[in-house]
Design a protein around this motif. Structure first.
Motif, PDB file in Angstrom:
ATOM      1  N   UNK A   1     -12.218  -2.348 -13.909  1.00  0.00           N
ATOM      2  CA  UNK A   1     -13.401  -3.056 -13.433  1.00  0.00           C
ATOM      3  C   UNK A   1     -13.902  -2.383 -12.162  1.00  0.00           C
ATOM      4  N   UNK A   2     -15.192  -2.541 -11.841  1.00  0.00           N
ATOM      5  CA  UNK A   2     -15.683  -2.032 -10.560  1.00  0.00           C
ATOM      6  C   UNK A   2     -15.138  -2.855  -9.405  1.00  0.00           C
ATOM      7  N   UNK A   3     -14.775  -2.193  -8.331  1.00  0.00           N
ATOM      8  CA  UNK A   3     -14.325  -2.888  -7.133  1.00  0.00           C
ATOM      9  C   UNK A   3     -15.494  -2.953  -6.159  1.00  0.00           C
ATOM     10  N   UNK A   4     -16.126  -4.125  -6.086  1.00  0.00           N
ATOM     11  CA  UNK A   4     -17.262  -4.288  -5.195  1.00  0.00           C
ATOM     12  C   UNK A   4     -16.864  -5.032  -3.923  1.00  0.00           C
ATOM     13  N   UNK A   5     -15.572  -5.095  -3.684  1.00  0.00           N
ATOM     14  CA  UNK A   5     -15.079  -5.653  -2.432  1.00  0.00           C
ATOM     15  C   UNK A   5     -14.829  -7.142  -2.446  1.00  0.00           C
ATOM     16  N   UNK A   6     -14.938  -7.778  -3.595  1.00  0.00           N
ATOM     17  CA  UNK A   6     -14.696  -9.212  -3.671  1.00  0.00           C
ATOM     18  C   UNK A   6     -13.207  -9.516  -3.821  1.00  0.00           C
ATOM     19  N   UNK A   7     -12.754 -10.680  -3.366  1.00  0.00           N
ATOM     20  CA  UNK A   7     -11.323 -11.006  -3.385  1.00  0.00           C
ATOM     21  C   UNK A   7     -10.707 -10.906  -4.775  1.00  0.00           C
ATOM     22  N   UNK A   8      -9.427 -10.506  -4.790  1.00  0.00           N
ATOM     23  CA  UNK A   8      -8.657 -10.386  -6.032  1.00  0.00           C
ATOM     24  C   UNK A   8      -7.412 -11.252  -5.907  1.00  0.00           C
ATOM     25  N   UNK A   9      -7.199 -12.112  -6.901  1.00  0.00           N
ATOM     26  CA  UNK A   9      -6.041 -13.006  -6.923  1.00  0.00           C
ATOM     27  C   UNK A   9      -5.241 -12.786  -8.188  1.00  0.00           C
ATOM     28  N   UNK A  10      -3.937 -12.576  -8.043  1.00  0.00           N
ATOM     29  CA  UNK A  10      -3.003 -12.557  -9.163  1.00  0.00           C
ATOM     30  C   UNK A  10      -2.087 -13.757  -9.017  1.00  0.00           C
ATOM     31  N   UNK A  11      -1.756 -14.410 -10.135  1.00  0.00           N
ATOM     32  CA  UNK A  11      -0.899 -15.589 -10.043  1.00  0.00           C
ATOM     33  C   UNK A  11      -0.159 -15.836 -11.345  1.00  0.00           C
ATOM     34  N   UNK A  12       0.934 -16.556 -11.247  1.00  0.00           N
ATOM     35  CA  UNK A  12       1.680 -16.986 -12.427  1.00  0.00           C
ATOM     36  C   UNK A  12       1.111 -18.308 -12.930  1.00  0.00           C
ATOM     37  N   UNK A  13       1.570 -18.750 -14.113  1.00  0.00           N
ATOM     38  CA  UNK A  13       1.022 -19.976 -14.688  1.00  0.00           C
ATOM     39  C   UNK A  13       1.406 -21.218 -13.895  1.00  0.00           C
ATOM     40  N   UNK A  14       2.398 -21.098 -13.032  1.00  0.00           N
ATOM     41  CA  UNK A  14       2.743 -22.225 -12.175  1.00  0.00           C
ATOM     42  C   UNK A  14       1.623 -22.607 -11.233  1.00  0.00           C
ATOM     43  N   UNK A  15       0.728 -21.660 -10.938  1.00  0.00           N
ATOM     44  CA  UNK A  15      -0.435 -21.989 -10.133  1.00  0.00           C
ATOM     45  C   UNK A  15      -1.550 -22.551 -11.001  1.00  0.00           C
TER      46      UNK A  15
ATOM     47  N   UNK B   1       0.843  -1.185   0.000  1.00  0.00           N
ATOM     48  CA  UNK B   1       0.000   0.000   0.000  1.00  0.00           C
ATOM     49  C   UNK B   1       0.884   1.243   0.000  1.00  0.00           C
ATOM     50  N   UNK B   2       0.347   2.357  -0.494  1.00  0.00           N
ATOM     51  CA  UNK B   2       1.100   3.612  -0.464  1.00  0.00           C
ATOM     52  C   UNK B   2       0.559   4.510   0.643  1.00  0.00           C
ATOM     53  N   UNK B   3       1.066   5.730   0.726  1.00  0.00           N
ATOM     54  CA  UNK B   3       0.701   6.633   1.812  1.00  0.00           C
ATOM     55  C   UNK B   3      -0.760   7.068   1.748  1.00  0.00           C
ATOM     56  N   UNK B   4      -1.386   6.900   0.590  1.00  0.00           N
ATOM     57  CA  UNK B   4      -2.785   7.281   0.432  1.00  0.00           C
ATOM     58  C   UNK B   4      -3.745   6.125   0.735  1.00  0.00           C
ATOM     59  N   UNK B   5      -3.192   4.940   0.973  1.00  0.00           N
ATOM     60  CA  UNK B   5      -4.028   3.787   1.250  1.00  0.00           C
ATOM     61  C   UNK B   5      -4.423   2.994   0.022  1.00  0.00           C
ATOM     62  N   UNK B   6      -3.951   3.401  -1.157  1.00  0.00           N
ATOM     63  CA  UNK B   6      -4.189   2.599  -2.360  1.00  0.00           C
ATOM     64  C   UNK B   6      -3.383   1.306  -2.260  1.00  0.00           C
ATOM     65  N   UNK B   7      -3.824   0.280  -2.965  1.00  0.00           N
ATOM     66  CA  UNK B   7      -3.175  -1.026  -2.892  1.00  0.00           C
ATOM     67  C   UNK B   7      -2.695  -1.454  -4.270  1.00  0.00           C
ATOM     68  N   UNK B   8      -1.508  -2.029  -4.311  1.00  0.00           N
ATOM     69  CA  UNK B   8      -0.948  -2.588  -5.538  1.00  0.00           C
ATOM     70  C   UNK B   8      -0.663  -4.066  -5.326  1.00  0.00           C
ATOM     71  N   UNK B   9      -1.189  -4.890  -6.213  1.00  0.00           N
ATOM     72  CA  UNK B   9      -0.846  -6.301  -6.282  1.00  0.00           C
ATOM     73  C   UNK B   9      -0.063  -6.522  -7.571  1.00  0.00           C
ATOM     74  N   UNK B  10       0.935  -7.394  -7.543  1.00  0.00           N
ATOM     75  CA  UNK B  10       1.730  -7.621  -8.755  1.00  0.00           C
ATOM     76  C   UNK B  10       2.362  -9.002  -8.744  1.00  0.00           C
ATOM     77  N   UNK B  11       2.488  -9.582  -9.937  1.00  0.00           N
ATOM     78  CA  UNK B  11       3.155 -10.868 -10.137  1.00  0.00           C
ATOM     79  C   UNK B  11       3.972 -10.794 -11.421  1.00  0.00           C
ATOM     80  N   UNK B  12       5.194 -11.319 -11.378  1.00  0.00           N
ATOM     81  CA  UNK B  12       6.052 -11.415 -12.557  1.00  0.00           C
ATOM     82  C   UNK B  12       6.601 -12.840 -12.678  1.00  0.00           C
ATOM     83  N   UNK B  13       6.663 -13.320 -13.900  1.00  0.00           N
ATOM     84  CA  UNK B  13       7.193 -14.652 -14.191  1.00  0.00           C
ATOM     85  C   UNK B  13       8.327 -14.484 -15.199  1.00  0.00           C
TER      86      UNK B  13
END
Length: 251
Positions: free
Chosen positions: A187-201, A30-42
């Motif tokens: 996309x709209x964020x309606x509070x549902x879980x968000x998953x990022x993953x590589x192809x290994x998953x 998260x940053x100082x404003x409370x925004x969230x970043x998720x990231x995955x690299x393969x």
């Protein structure tokens, strides 16, 4: 696990059962404003190439996000993401072009910005973003692979994708060409879980299994670890990277 007013977030990588090294990277911050970043690299290119490319990409993305105080408008956030990804691509391409040890290295990159009521997903390659919606797993990204191109153009069936020997051939990646075109979607964020993953998953666990694990009452660290354990028990054929967020319902 980390936490802010918007929810809980957690990232983890695993070598899997077959690979000798780990070329995947993941981040959740998260940053100082409370925004969230998720990231995955393969990473691609083999040891000392793929791992360097994915690590460089994730570090540059995290640094740029930490230095960004706020995103006033969604369209400005999309521009920011595009510019950051272009700079990452330029850096990795330059490293590979000027250093023989890093020639032909590259990486996939998928990231998600959670800003206000929006999810902004940027994708290069075949790592994936998912959203749990209405008891189903919705894919928020499209694989930029040759077999997916063949499927979208009606040349092969969906059942043929998993059996073709060229199913891992990418049509887009970070660091391979001087310029990169990231697929950015909102996309709209309606509070549902968000998953990022590589192809290994997702190559070692079905989307149905992923959904069941994410919908469990376990802590988010346990959910991520269960996903990795199931993928490994099903063969663990590749490195695994996961970045995950879910809302806090009761705090």
């Amino acid at each position: 696990m980390k936490k802010n007013s918007k929810g809980l977030f957690f990232a983890k990588i695993d070598r899997g059962r077959v690979r000798v090294t780990n070329e995947d990277q993941a981040a959740a911050l998260t940053n100082s404003n409370g925004d969230i970043l998720l990231a995955v690299c393969d990473g691609m290119g083999g040891h000392q190439k793929g791992d360097y490319a994915s690590r460089l990409a994730i570090n540059m993305l995290q640094e740029a996000f930490r230095n960004k105080k706020s995103f006033k408008f969604i369209f400005l956030a999309k521009i920011w993401l595009k510019n950051v990804i272009n700079e990452i691509n330029k850096t990795i391409y330059s490293e590979g072009f000027n250093n023989e040890d890093y020639k032909d290295m590259g990486t996939t990159l998928i990231c998600c910005l959670l800003i206000k009521e929006s999810l902004i997903v940027a994708n290069v390659g075949d790592s994936r973003a998912y959203n749990v919606r209405y008891d189903s797993l919705k894919r928020l990204s499209e694989d930029q692979t040759y077999v997916n191109y063949l499927y979208r153009t009606g040349q092969i069936s969906i059942d043929e994708i998993k059996t073709r020997i060229d199913r891992h051939v990418l049509m887009n990646a970070i660091g391979i060409c001087p310029h990169v075109d990231a697929d950015i979607r909102v996309y709209p964020n309606i509070g549902n879980p968000v998953l990022l993953c590589s192809d290994g998953l997702y190559n070692n666990i079905s989307e149905r299994e992923i959904l069941m694990i994410l919908k469990s009452d376990d802590r988010i660290e346990s959910k991520v670890e269960t996903l990795i354990n199931v993928a490994n028990s099903n063969g663990g054929s590749d490195n695994i990277a996961i970045s995950y967020w879910e809302r806090i319902d009761n705090d």
